[in-house]
Design a protein around this motif. Sequence first.
Motif, short mmCIF file in Angstrom:
data_model
loop_
_atom_site.label_atom_id
_atom_site.label_comp_id
_atom_site.label_asym_id
_atom_site.label_seq_id
_atom_site.Cartn_x
_atom_site.Cartn_y
_atom_site.Cartn_z
N GLY B 322 73.83 -105.76 -43.09
CA GLY B 322 73.00 -105.69 -42.04
C GLY B 322 73.55 -105.21 -40.75
O GLY B 322 72.81 -105.37 -39.65
N GLN B 323 74.22 -104.17 -40.93
CA GLN B 323 75.05 -103.30 -39.99
C GLN B 323 74.20 -102.16 -39.49
O GLN B 323 73.87 -101.43 -40.42
CB GLN B 323 76.55 -103.06 -40.34
CG GLN B 323 77.11 -104.26 -40.41
CD GLN B 323 77.92 -104.72 -39.09
OE1 GLN B 323 78.45 -104.35 -38.64
NE2 GLN B 323 77.33 -105.84 -38.89
N ASP B 324 73.95 -101.80 -38.34
CA ASP B 324 73.50 -100.46 -37.75
C ASP B 324 74.62 -99.57 -37.75
O ASP B 324 75.58 -99.71 -37.75
CB ASP B 324 72.78 -100.39 -36.57
CG ASP B 324 71.49 -101.13 -36.33
OD1 ASP B 324 71.16 -101.65 -37.38
OD2 ASP B 324 71.00 -101.49 -35.32
N LYS B 325 74.26 -98.04 -37.98
CA LYS B 325 75.12 -97.12 -37.67
C LYS B 325 76.22 -97.37 -36.42
O LYS B 325 77.61 -97.13 -36.60
CB LYS B 325 74.61 -95.57 -37.87
CG LYS B 325 75.52 -94.53 -38.39
CD LYS B 325 76.03 -94.68 -39.91
CE LYS B 325 76.89 -93.78 -40.48
NZ LYS B 325 77.15 -93.88 -41.91
N SER B 326 75.62 -97.47 -35.40
CA SER B 326 76.55 -97.63 -34.26
C SER B 326 77.51 -98.88 -34.18
O SER B 326 78.68 -98.76 -33.78
CB SER B 326 75.53 -97.89 -33.10
OG SER B 326 74.77 -99.11 -33.41
N GLU B 327 77.24 -100.10 -34.91
CA GLU B 327 77.92 -100.95 -35.12
C GLU B 327 79.28 -100.57 -36.03
O GLU B 327 80.31 -101.02 -35.75
CB GLU B 327 77.21 -102.23 -35.75
CG GLU B 327 76.10 -102.88 -34.80
CD GLU B 327 75.38 -103.79 -35.42
OE1 GLU B 327 75.15 -105.02 -34.87
OE2 GLU B 327 74.65 -103.49 -36.36
N ILE B 328 78.76 -99.98 -37.10
CA ILE B 328 79.66 -99.53 -38.07
C ILE B 328 80.81 -98.57 -37.39
O ILE B 328 82.02 -98.56 -37.41
CB ILE B 328 79.28 -98.93 -39.22
CG1 ILE B 328 78.31 -100.10 -40.08
CG2 ILE B 328 80.26 -98.20 -39.96
CD1 ILE B 328 77.42 -99.21 -41.33
N VAL B 329 80.22 -97.46 -36.53
CA VAL B 329 81.06 -96.67 -35.48
C VAL B 329 81.87 -97.42 -34.79
O VAL B 329 83.20 -97.10 -34.86
CB VAL B 329 80.41 -95.80 -34.97
CG1 VAL B 329 81.01 -94.93 -33.97
CG2 VAL B 329 79.67 -94.74 -35.96
N ALA B 330 81.30 -98.50 -34.02
CA ALA B 330 82.24 -99.22 -33.33
C ALA B 330 83.43 -99.91 -34.12
O ALA B 330 84.69 -99.94 -33.54
CB ALA B 330 81.52 -100.43 -32.63
N VAL B 331 83.52 -100.32 -35.41
CA VAL B 331 84.55 -101.06 -35.83
C VAL B 331 85.38 -100.02 -36.47
O VAL B 331 86.49 -100.12 -36.16
CB VAL B 331 83.82 -101.87 -37.15
CG1 VAL B 331 85.02 -102.56 -37.95
CG2 VAL B 331 83.00 -102.71 -36.85
#
Lengths: 394, 391
Positions: B322-331
């Motif tokens: 359920g993650q957007d790319k921007s959320e993945i990048v942040a992690v």
Amino acid sequence: MHPDSDIDAASPIYLDHGGTTPLDPVVLAGLAERLGWPLGNPNAAHGPGARARRLLEDARRMLAEHLGGRPEEVVFTSGGTEAITLAVRGCTTASPGRIALGATEHSSTRTAVESMAEQGWAVDTIPVTPTGRITPEALAETLRPDTRIVCLMLAQNEIGTITDIAGLAPVVRRLAPRSKLVVDAVQAFTKVPFRVSSLGADCVAVTAHKMHGPLGIGALWTRAAVKPLFKGGGQERGQRGGTQPAVLAWAFAEAARVAAADTDACTRMAALRDALVAELLAVLPDATLTGEPPGPTRLPNNAHLCIPGLPSEPLINALAEVGLCASAGAACSTGKFRVSPTLQALGRRAEEGAFVRLTVGRFTRAAELPEAARRLAACVHALRPAYAGRLAPR
Amino acid sequence: MQPDLLIARFGELWLKGDNRHQFTARLQKNLAGALRAAGLRGGQLRIHEARMMWEPGNASDLPAAFEIFRNTPGLANVSACVRAPKNIEALGDAAVELVRQTWTGPQSTFVCRARRVDKHFPENGPLIERTIGDRIGHVVSNWRVDLRTPAHTLLVEILRDFACVSATNADCVGGLPVGTAGRGLLLLSGGLDSPVAGFLAQKRGCELDAVYFHSPPYIPEASREKVEALARNLAARQGGLRLHVAHFTEIQNAIHSACDPKLTVILYRRFMYRIAAAIAERAGIQTLCTGESLGQVASQTLENLRTVDRLTDKLTLRPLIGQDKSEIVAVAHRIGTYETSILPAEDCCTLFVPRHPAVRAPEGVLEANEAKLDVQALIDEALARTVVVQL
């Protein structure tokens, strides 16, 4: 028994002398010995310092002699990139003007020039012929009266095309009389006969590791003093800060001496290169030689081929796996194949196939060449089916 | 005055019941391994007063250990502490000196917080906060007090055995100690997503092996080196990791020469799942973990995820679903994989891939395409040529 009969399918074959070269054993022996000497800082007053200074200045004198210039015109640097950058940035004037550079210049020149563009300098690119030559006409059309710096390379690093600098210098003087002519001779030094004094250039950059010397040392020959990239302690007559590595400088000069003493090296390399090209074209009849035909307008050690039906990168990877060291003029980025800026300037396209540079050296053996051709052909034939019909423009 | 003690608090672990000590013991083992791997020797790690505490052998090791604590699943937050005599005066003196040395940056906001575990301490929490807060307010006189979202916290802890102050506090990754939730096999590529998925599985206690699909000579060695660097990041969180490098070249050749180009990617993935399941089975692992995010690319539609799921009876974790790319990048930034992941290097998923891959591939069509291949022989060969790298 032939001395080279030890070459079998497992022997590593190094044909990437355009990338870097193995250290000459004579240079290595002298270098190893001197690394053990009790040398001081060459700028120090004491005995060990004086010994280091003597070594450094001997190196400068020897190198100047082989370049055809005067010792005080030689500035030691960390290598070719620094020498070129020092020349470009060190020749700039306070108020921005124009810089002209050849379309196939090495990335170290391009990026140095681009950094000047950020400071308001206008950049003009001199077009090249499909074999990478710069004609006097193309140069004349590019130059402007306010061109302040002209960057040309004596020998092109990928395709080996030799530029007639002495022939082009008068054009520069006539049409851009206030300009400095900066020449990249990194590939050319010891492989193309030249003397800086008769080249008509203002700055010439060279490096040791392309001529069987050590990595980490290069030099800029400069007719007039250049502004330093970093001042440090004012070493190299204020043109390059940092304690000079006297032993590396000595090894550079020694490598130049050893190369010059090997008087038929260029003829030998040209013969090896010609034999290699003949072997390659025999096993890959649809391959073509990129750039100038073998002869006085091409580096004696350079072969650069276009092999249709597959892209460069997997071929280079496959060659690495079978122990054949070569380099590609192309890179693949997320499935899209692109050729290098040099090949782009020649009008070449990735869809034409794999571009491979094979460069021989002074220690390359004739018996290595048929085996190199065999491995290259085997890799090409193994890879081609996977790319059948896939190199069309995307 | 140098902090000479790390104190970290357990987050969710605290909710565990009778088996809590199993979790804390594993956490202690993981931390000890990570400290040892980082060359931080001679310190003392112990669980005391319901906290994880570490006294360095050498005070200069503290910042490196602080980062290890921050990145170790199972901890809620960590503080770099200075011990002081257990009275409000001495604690105030220590706080003033620590703040003077530590909070040297530009104007900011702060708060003073107190935790009074020892209820015999005469001043209560709010009084400690007011008293010491007032004193440090004079040191950083142009800083503003912010009770809700302060940039800096001065923490005063009154424990039973001793008292301490800390001016450097950070949240840790939370979660559960790696290894307390069983083992998983991560399908690792050189991209952004899969290392993040691996981290999230680790964060919930999953200990990982990883499998990478390598296609020489189509793919350069640099790509494999990049994946090893990413695997090392994951390995550091669990004291080592086994990376299975599966040979994928022949499978790609076979699919490329016999199957519908539109199905290339989904067919690659079906083979990857089969190989991963076989490697997991051999290693005694029951769970796969992938970096798939719903709808991110054509192979990650619900329909296509379903066709790979049905190939194995292993449970597949998809922490990024359920993650957007921007959320993945942040992690990825947070765990330190971003800079490696964005290095240019091909991976096998981009090879021979058509411009418009099939978004929904019916299972029957996939099976018909695979019927043209000797699936089992291809998998057996890939498994036979799989190399295990211990990181």
